[in-house]
Each structure stands twice: as structure tokens, then as C-alpha cells.
Design an enzyme around this catalytic site. Structure first.
Site, mmCIF file in Angstrom:
data_model
loop_
_atom_site.group_PDB
_atom_site.id
_atom_site.type_symbol
_atom_site.label_atom_id
_atom_site.label_comp_id
_atom_site.label_asym_id
_atom_site.label_seq_id
_atom_site.Cartn_x
_atom_site.Cartn_y
_atom_site.Cartn_z
ATOM 1 N N LYS A 76 62.254 11.869 -55.310
ATOM 2 C CA LYS A 76 61.293 11.567 -54.249
ATOM 3 C C LYS A 76 60.439 10.394 -54.722
ATOM 4 O O LYS A 76 60.070 10.328 -55.904
ATOM 5 C CB LYS A 76 60.427 12.812 -53.996
ATOM 6 C CG LYS A 76 59.435 12.668 -52.845
ATOM 7 C CD LYS A 76 58.668 13.978 -52.611
ATOM 8 C CE LYS A 76 57.721 13.885 -51.418
ATOM 9 N NZ LYS A 76 56.977 15.155 -51.196
ATOM 10 N N SER A 151 57.158 16.834 -46.410
ATOM 11 C CA SER A 151 57.219 15.406 -46.640
ATOM 12 C C SER A 151 58.430 14.964 -47.460
ATOM 13 O O SER A 151 58.758 13.780 -47.477
ATOM 14 C CB SER A 151 55.948 14.946 -47.357
ATOM 15 O OG SER A 151 55.880 15.525 -48.653
ATOM 16 N N SER A 175 56.224 21.093 -48.487
ATOM 17 C CA SER A 175 57.077 19.894 -48.440
ATOM 18 C C SER A 175 58.400 19.968 -49.175
ATOM 19 O O SER A 175 59.208 19.051 -49.036
ATOM 20 C CB SER A 175 56.304 18.687 -48.943
ATOM 21 O OG SER A 175 55.466 18.217 -47.929
HETATM 22 N N1 GLN Z 1 52.865 19.185 -44.103
HETATM 23 C C1 GLN Z 1 51.782 19.427 -45.016
HETATM 24 C C2 GLN Z 1 50.821 18.259 -44.990
HETATM 25 O O1 GLN Z 1 51.023 17.377 -44.217
HETATM 26 C C3 GLN Z 1 52.313 19.666 -46.393
HETATM 27 C C4 GLN Z 1 52.740 18.432 -47.072
HETATM 28 C C5 GLN Z 1 53.194 18.650 -48.471
HETATM 29 O O2 GLN Z 1 53.526 19.764 -48.874
HETATM 30 N N2 GLN Z 1 53.162 17.581 -49.236
HETATM 31 O O3 GLN Z 1 49.861 18.213 -45.716
#
Ligand code: GLN
Length: 484
Positions: A76, A151, A175
Site C-alpha cells: 500500500k 482505504s 481499511s
Molecule cells: N473508512 C474509514 C475512514 O475513512 C477507515 C479508514 C481506514 O481504516 N484507514 O476513516
């Protein structure tokens, strides 16, 4: 070659059926063919990958190879990779070449893995659909009109489309698990402190955790083995031994106590997703597990608590991007104030700006007690709910996501609807617990993820529970059309 799981690839490499250079070339060709449409990679590192593959072949010839030697993976783009662009999905870091490797990157390299490139992600890991990336949305390999989740959507799509053998992800509120669910792969978010955060660009430091995204629990176990462990450079890293995750995979599940939180099966859960989750739980009963209903009474508060705590931490973490030391700088600033303002206004996208504003507000002198302090207290109650539950059951199961993958654009203009995508995943981050998502029966050809939550440092048990199901069923073996 791309059909094989990591164990089979490692066998083939050791038996010299093909070399790591050939395997790496094969994956690079797939990326060249399929990525222009999927957009799962931000950066493809063909030359460094082939050089690493050459070194892996030498280790294989010398007989010093481990289980990951020569295996092509992806990171990532939140992990710093020395000499390679590390953008975090943001225009702010579009020009940032990391001067060092994150610990997780360093450890996987030491284990011999070959890095094919950096995967697309929501900007600074803020999102559930990969649509906040400066580099454009990622397409879900199962249906190109739909999101892959976020994400870590680029990693999930890359693994699902067989563009790499496995990938790394990070999970602050879901995410790893939510994109794993939406793309039909296996992902595990370890206990907070299990994998080092050093060199992993910080979003919300008390919640962020790295983990593997793979085709199966057995593959995830191999990656986690290399990633996990104490790191003195991360002050929140926990110095506790890493068990042999592969050795525990086959343990019998007879007598396993599974808790189903009633709050995870109520309104808001798509009926057909629920039926698919039920089907998987019945499989566990066949394997000897005992199922009971439990309650996590404070879990409905997890989304509002998270959207105070995470923005608060991000507003502080992202203060370092000031146009002076890293990344984007505006043209011809008139003074220092103008430099800060325009560099940040141009470098950060709308979702990141929204979170910085919320975070600054909830930390401000007049509102700190009303929002931030209160959120921290409820966070404690959420952790207590789990503590109580784990006196009654060994693992908790439920859906990873309330629905299957939604169409690109469907929630783009409705942040609250987007935030609710993580309703079942966020509480584990607030409590610091490990959680996993594995594919179960699809709905209308779209993947569904079963979430498995364990007690602190019970990654081995989660992998075991996931692996046993994957031995009995074939949901994790399905490949999207056009990617076989
Ligand atoms: N969707 C959540 C956010 O927007 C979690 C994102 C994540 O786990 N990095 O914060």
C-alpha cells in the site's frame, strides 16, 4: 503461475520449475495488461522488482531461501519505500521519494519478498471506496462499475485480480477488512502494537495498524509472520513473542465458542448479505463450533466516536505537511502564511481538509471536553464491551460490511453514508483488537466478507478459524472474470 498460492509458488521456486525473475516478469506483464483499467497501482517498480527477484534466485540457488523468497507482493502506498515514490494517495506527496523503508517493508524484504509496486489508496487512508485518491478511483475486479472498498482498495483489487501474490494494507477503522470483503480476499488487521508503525504514514496513530491482504488465511499467515514483532523505533510496538502462525492453522475447531453480536445483525444489514453470513456460520457449526448470541451494547456509538478521535489525531499528524519540509509547495508564495495556506489547500483533497477541520474543532479549548474527552470515555466503554464478551466466547463473528460493493459515485457526495460502511469494523480499532475478513458465499456475483474478531494477540486463532473454513469450502478460490 498467478493461479498458485504462496506455498505452491515457493515449492515451484525451490524445485526450479521457474525462477523468481520469470515469476516477477509474469506478474509485471499482468499488471501492464490489466492495471490501466483497474488502476490498482500508483507506481509499478519493474526494475527494482527484477533486481530483487535476481537476488531471490541467488538465495534459492544457495539454499538459503525462506517461504517468501522470490514471491512478488505489493505495498500500500502508505508505507515508506526507500528510493520509490510514497504518495499516500495524495497530491501532497506526489513528489515524495522516501529516504528509508518502513519496518514492515524492511522485514518483508529481509524475508525475500519481491516488491512489484505501490498500490492505490484513499488519500491519507481516509475513505471506504478509494474515491478520495489523487490518482483516481480503483475499479472492483468483480464489477468495474463498482468500488473496491477502501482505504486499501488498490491492494485488495490487486490481490483479487491476481496482479500480485499478496499485498500489505493498513486498517484504522476497517481499511483492510472492508476492501478485503468487497473484493473477495482474505485480510487481517492484527492487534494494535503487533506490527510496527514505523515508516507507515500516520493517519490516526492510536488506531492505525498494518496487516496482510492475501488469497487465503494460509498465505496471510506467511506474510504476518514476517511483518509482526517488536520494533524499538515504534513506541507503541509491543514486545511479546510472535507465535508460529502456520503451525497453528490446522487446529480442530470442536468446542470453539462463537459469539454473534445482536447489534451486528440488525437494521442496516442487507438481507442477502446476512443470509450469506448465516451460511458460513452454519459451516462452523458443522465443524463443531457452538454459537451463541452476545451483545456489544456500545457498538452503535463506534462510528460517532471514531469520527471525533480519528480526525483529532489526523489534524495533528497532518500538521507536518506544511510545504516546507515535505511534498507539495505552492508557486510563488508571498509570505510564510500564504505558503502554508496555499500549499495545504492545493496539496490536500476535500475529504482530508474536512477531517482536519473537524479534528481541529474537537481539540479546540472550548470543545475539547464536550467532544474529544467524551469520545475517549465512550471508547473505553466500547473496549469494555469486548472484554466482557471474551469471557463468554472465543471469537466474535459478523459481517465485515453491511452491503456488497456499491457503484462508483454512489456515496461520493454523502460523507455520512460513506462513514457508515465501516459500522462493523470500527469498534475493533477503538478497542485495539485483531479482526479478519474472509470471503463467503457471494450475492449476485459480488463478494461478501465474514468478519472474525478475536481477543488481544489472538491472530493465530483467527487465522486457524479462517483456514479451517477455507479447507472445507471454496469461496476464497473464486477469481473475477477476465483475471483467471
Ligand atoms: N473508512 C474509514 C475512514 O475513512 C477507515 C479508514 C481506514 O481504516 N484507514 O476513516
Amino acid at each position: 503461475m498467478h493461479e498458485q498460492n504462496i506455498l505452491a509458488l515457493a515449492d515451484d521456486l525451490r524445485a526450479r520449475r521457474y525462477s523468481s525473475v520469470e515469476l516477477t516478469r509474469h506478474y509485471l506483464e499482468r499488471i501492464a495488461r490489466l492495471n490501466p483499467d483497474l488502476n490498482a497501482f500508483i507506481t509499478v517498480a519493474a526494475e527494482p522488482a527484477l533486481a530483487a527477484a535476481g537476488r531471490a534466485d541467488a538465495a534459492l540457488a544457495a539454499g538459503t531461501a525462506g517461504p517468501l523468497t522470490g514471491i512478488p507482493i505489493a505495498h500500500k502506498d502508505i508505507f515508506c519505500t526507500q528510493g520509490l515514490r510514497t504518495s499516500c494517495g495524495s497530491r501532497m506527496l506526489d513528489n515524495f521519494i522516501a529516504p528509508y523503508d518502513a519496518t514492515v517493508v524492511e522485514r518483508l524484504a529481509a524475508a525475500g519478498a519481491v516488491v512489484l509496486g505501490k498500490t492505490n489508496m484513499d488519500e491519507f487512508a481516509m475513505g471506504s471506496s478509494n474515491e478520495t485518491s489523487w490518482y483516481g478511483p480503483v475499479k472492483n475486479p468483480w464489477d468495474h462499475t463498482r468500488v473496491p472498498g477502501g482505504s486499501s482498495g488498490g491492494s485488495a483489487a490487486a490481490v483479487a485480480a491476481r496482479l500480485c501474490a499478496a499485498a500489505t494494507g493498513t486498517d484504522t477503522g476497517g481499511s483492510i477488512r472492508q476492501p478485503a470483503a468487497l473484493c473477495g480476499i482474505t485480510g487481517i488487521k492484527p492487534t494494535y502494537g503487533r506490527c510496527s508503525r514505523w515508516g507507515m504514514i500516520a493517519f490516526a496513530s492510536s488506531l492505525d495498524q498494518a496487516g496482510p491482504m492475501a488469497r487465503s488465511a494460509a498465505d496471510a499467515a506467511l506474510l504476518l509472520q514476517a511483518m509482526a514483532g517488536f520494533d524499538p523505533r515504534d513506541s507503541t510496538s509491543i514486545d511479546t513473542p510472535v507465535p508460529d502462525y502456520t503451525a497453528g492453522l490446522d487446529q480442530d475447531l470442536a468446542g470453539l465458542r462463537i459469539g454473534l453480536p445482536k447489534e451486528y445483525f440488525g437494521d442496516g444489514l442487507d438481507a442477502r448479505t446476512a443470509a450469506s453470513i448465516d451460511g458460513a456460520i452454519r459451516e462452523y457449526e458443522r465443524l463443531g463450533a457452538r454459537v451463541s448470541e452476545i451483545s456489544l451494547p456500545n457498538s452503535p456509538l463506534s462510528v460517532p466516536v471514531y469520527y471525533v478521535v480519528a480526525p483529532a489525531e489526523c489534524s495533528s499528524n497532518l500538521a507536518r505537511f506544511d510545504g516546507v519540509r515535505y511534498g507539495h509547495r505552492c508557486q510563488a508564495p508571498t509570505d510564510l502564511e500564504d505558503l502554508y495556506q496555499r500549499s495545504r489547500a492545493e496539496g490536500f483533497g476535500p475529504e482530508v481538509q474536512r477531517r482536519i477541520m473537524i479534528g481541529t474543532y474537537v481539540l479546540s479549548a472550548g470543545y475539547y471536553d464536550a467532544y474529544y474527552l467524551k469520545a475517549q470515555k465512550i471508547r473505553h466503554l466500547i473496549a469494555e464491551d469486548f472484554k466482557r464478551a471474551f469471557t463468554q466466547v472465543d471469537v466474535i463473528m459478523g459481517p465485515s460490511s453491511p452491503t456488497t460493493a456499491f457503484p462508483i459515485g454512489a456515496k461520493r457526495d454523502d460523507p455520512v453514508a460513506m462513514y457508515l460502511s465501516d459500522i462493523y469494523t470500527i469498534a475493533t480499532n477503538l478497542a485495539g483488537l485483531p479482526g479478519m475478513s474472509i470471503p463467503v458465499a457471494p450475492v449476485d456475483g459480488l463478494p461478501v466478507g465474514l468478519q472474525i474478531i478475536g481477543n488481544y494477540f489472538e491472530e493465530g486463532r483467527l487465522l486457524n478459524v479462517a483456514h479451517r473454513l477455507q479447507q472445507e469450502t471454496h469461496w476464497h478460490c473464486a477469481v473475477p472474470t477476465g483475471c483467471a
